[in-house]
Write an enzyme that holds these catalytic residues in place. Structure first.
Site, PDB file in Angstrom:
ATOM      1  N   SER A 179       0.795  -1.175  -0.072  1.00 33.74           N
ATOM      2  CA  SER A 179      -0.068   0.041   0.097  1.00 33.74           C
ATOM      3  C   SER A 179       0.884   1.251  -0.085  1.00 33.74           C
ATOM      4  O   SER A 179       1.814   1.524  -0.658  1.00 33.74           O
ATOM      5  CB  SER A 179      -1.167  -0.033   1.321  1.00 33.74           C
ATOM      6  N   ASP A 235      -8.055  -5.405  -6.410  1.00 38.45           N
ATOM      7  CA  ASP A 235      -7.548  -4.273  -5.509  1.00 38.45           C
ATOM      8  C   ASP A 235      -7.625  -3.068  -5.999  1.00 38.45           C
ATOM      9  O   ASP A 235      -7.075  -2.623  -7.268  1.00 38.45           O
ATOM     10  CB  ASP A 235      -6.240  -4.700  -5.258  1.00 38.45           C
ATOM     11  N   HIS A 296      -7.582  -5.333  -1.323  1.00 33.89           N
ATOM     12  CA  HIS A 296      -6.139  -4.774  -1.078  1.00 33.89           C
ATOM     13  C   HIS A 296      -5.676  -5.533   0.453  1.00 33.89           C
ATOM     14  O   HIS A 296      -4.532  -5.316   0.394  1.00 33.89           O
ATOM     15  CB  HIS A 296      -6.711  -3.349  -0.888  1.00 33.89           C
TER      16      HIS A 296
END
Ligand SMILES: *[C@@H]1O[C@H](CO)[C@@H](O)[C@H](O)[C@H]1NC(C)=O
Ligand SMILES: *[C@@H]1O[C@H](CO)[C@@H](O)[C@H](O)[C@H]1NC(C)=O
Ligand SMILES: *[C@@H]1O[C@H](CO)[C@@H](O)[C@H](O)[C@H]1NC(C)=O
Length: 355
Positions: A179, A235, A296
């Site tokens: 991320s 994602d 994610h």
């Protein structure tokens, strides 16, 4: 999942629809030289994703002693050499040596509060560029770059890597993060490759956002050729900030090489994508309406969320105290004592707006 206004959601979808609408059209021009020597290897990737997951752990004592619940499996025996905790900016990182891989591991965690949704909205709306030093026309995301360059991460990581190499020789370096941590890991890998040489630096990120424009991506591909950027199913984060193929020179652009983890006829596959950075047949082939925040939070079956979803500042401050008392009440019998760097009140950076 979020409680944001429908109008915002609708506008966001339009934004993303525009950005994915053109797939299946012309191929993206290649921006990469073809000397890729970092091939996707499931076992290696699994070990790296476990490091990227472990850096989210909030119990610093368990991280220091490498006994945390995520400090198992393929990363057993990891020698932690440095832990960085920046309470103020909610950043965390560790540097150490994996003796099985014979490599220095750098794992970076970014800000992630209990709702990824807020963060995702920020990425759609507050995209601001900064000129990257010494690379004409290269522009990068201000918040991500500052989080790496203008905090203690940069000097402390650089120093810890140098010290580890002094001890173990010029072993290779693997930088990772998930991320926003992946965004910072990218800047870190670029920085290390510039100072230590491209051959020794490997980067593998999971679900990272875009961090710069096409000119930047093209520099990046040359300087950090050993890069794998793993994406997962639907994602949403790798689609942000948005990319518009009809405005190629003006929008954000991923660097190669994406490896897309997704399910084909019930089997998980890892599709190695082309060297454009924006392969229309990889995660970009997912229709914008189906993008998701939940994909994610898992990569290669490994949990990529924080183990405690309270706000970052409180959890970290508590954990810092825990580690401090551990350190003062134990004589650490270690050949290579771990450096623990706390930042309680460092330079404030603003992760979401322009300077
Ligand atoms: C994949 O990586 C593992 C761990 O580094 C290594 O032992 C194995 O030989 C590699 N496999 C291939 C096919 O390169
Ligand atoms: C990056 O960090 C260096 C060293 O601290 C600093 O001189 C430079 O201004 C920073 N760059 C940007 C664009 O903030
Ligand atoms: C999925 O796995 C099954 C069982 O291993 C195999 O028979 C099948 O051919 C695979 N499908 C694809 C698309 O690879």
């Amino acid at each position: 999942m979020g409680r944001y206004f429908p109008a915002v959601a609708a506008a966001m979808v339009v934004f993303l629809l525009l950005s994915t609408a053109s797939h299946g059209g012309r191929r993206e021009p290649n921006i990469k030289n073809s000397e890729q020597s970092f091939v996707f290897n499931y076992t290696l990737a699994k070990a790296i994703v476990e490091y990227a997951s472990a850096v989210y752990m909030t119990d610093l004592t368990a991280m220091y002693t490498w006994t945390c619940s995520r400090c198992n499996d393929l990363t057993q025996g990891f020698e932690v050499r440095c832990i960085i905790v920046d309470v103020e900016n909610c950043l965390q990182a560790f540097i150490g040596v994996d003796h099985n891989l014979n490599a220095i591991i750098v794992a970076i965690r970014g800000t992630q509060e209990n709702s990824v949704q807020n963060w995702i909205e920020d990425l759609v709306w507050k995209q601001v560029y900064l000129n990257y030093p010494n690379m004409p026309d290269a522009k990068v995301h201000t918040g991500f770059y500052s989080a790496y360059n203008n905090t203690l991460l940069r000097p402390v990581i650089t120093n810890a890597v140098r010290k580890a190499r002094k001890l173990y020789g010029d072993i290779s370096i693997i930088v990772t993060g998930h991320s926003m941590g992946g965004a910072m890991a990218s800047f870190c890998a670029l920085d290390l490759a510039i100072s230590l040489g491209s051959d020794d630096v490997h980067l593998m990120t999971f679900g990272q956002p875009r961090i710069g424009n096409a000119v930047f991506a093209s520099y990046f591909a040359k300087i950090v050729p050993n890069t794998i950027r793993v994406t997962h199913e639907h994602d949403i984060v790798p689609h942000l900030p948005p990319y518009f193929s009809f405005l190629r020179d003006l929008t954000y652009h991923h660097f190669p090489r994406e490896v897309w983890e997704h399910t084909v006829d019930g089997n998980t596959t890892f599709q190695v994508c082309d060297d454009s950075g924006e392969d229309p047949d990889c995660c970009r082939s997912v229709f914008a309406l189906f993008l998701s925040a939940s994909d994610h939070l898992t990569y290669m079956g490994v949990d990529m969320g924080a183990d405690d979803w309270s706000t970052c500042r409180i959890v970290m401050a508590h954990s810092v105290e825990q580690l401090r008392s551990y350190l003062t009440s134990n004589i650490i019998m270690s050949k290579n004592p771990v450096d623990v760097i706390f930042v309680d009140h460092s330079v404030q950076i603003d992760l979401s707006t322009s300077s």
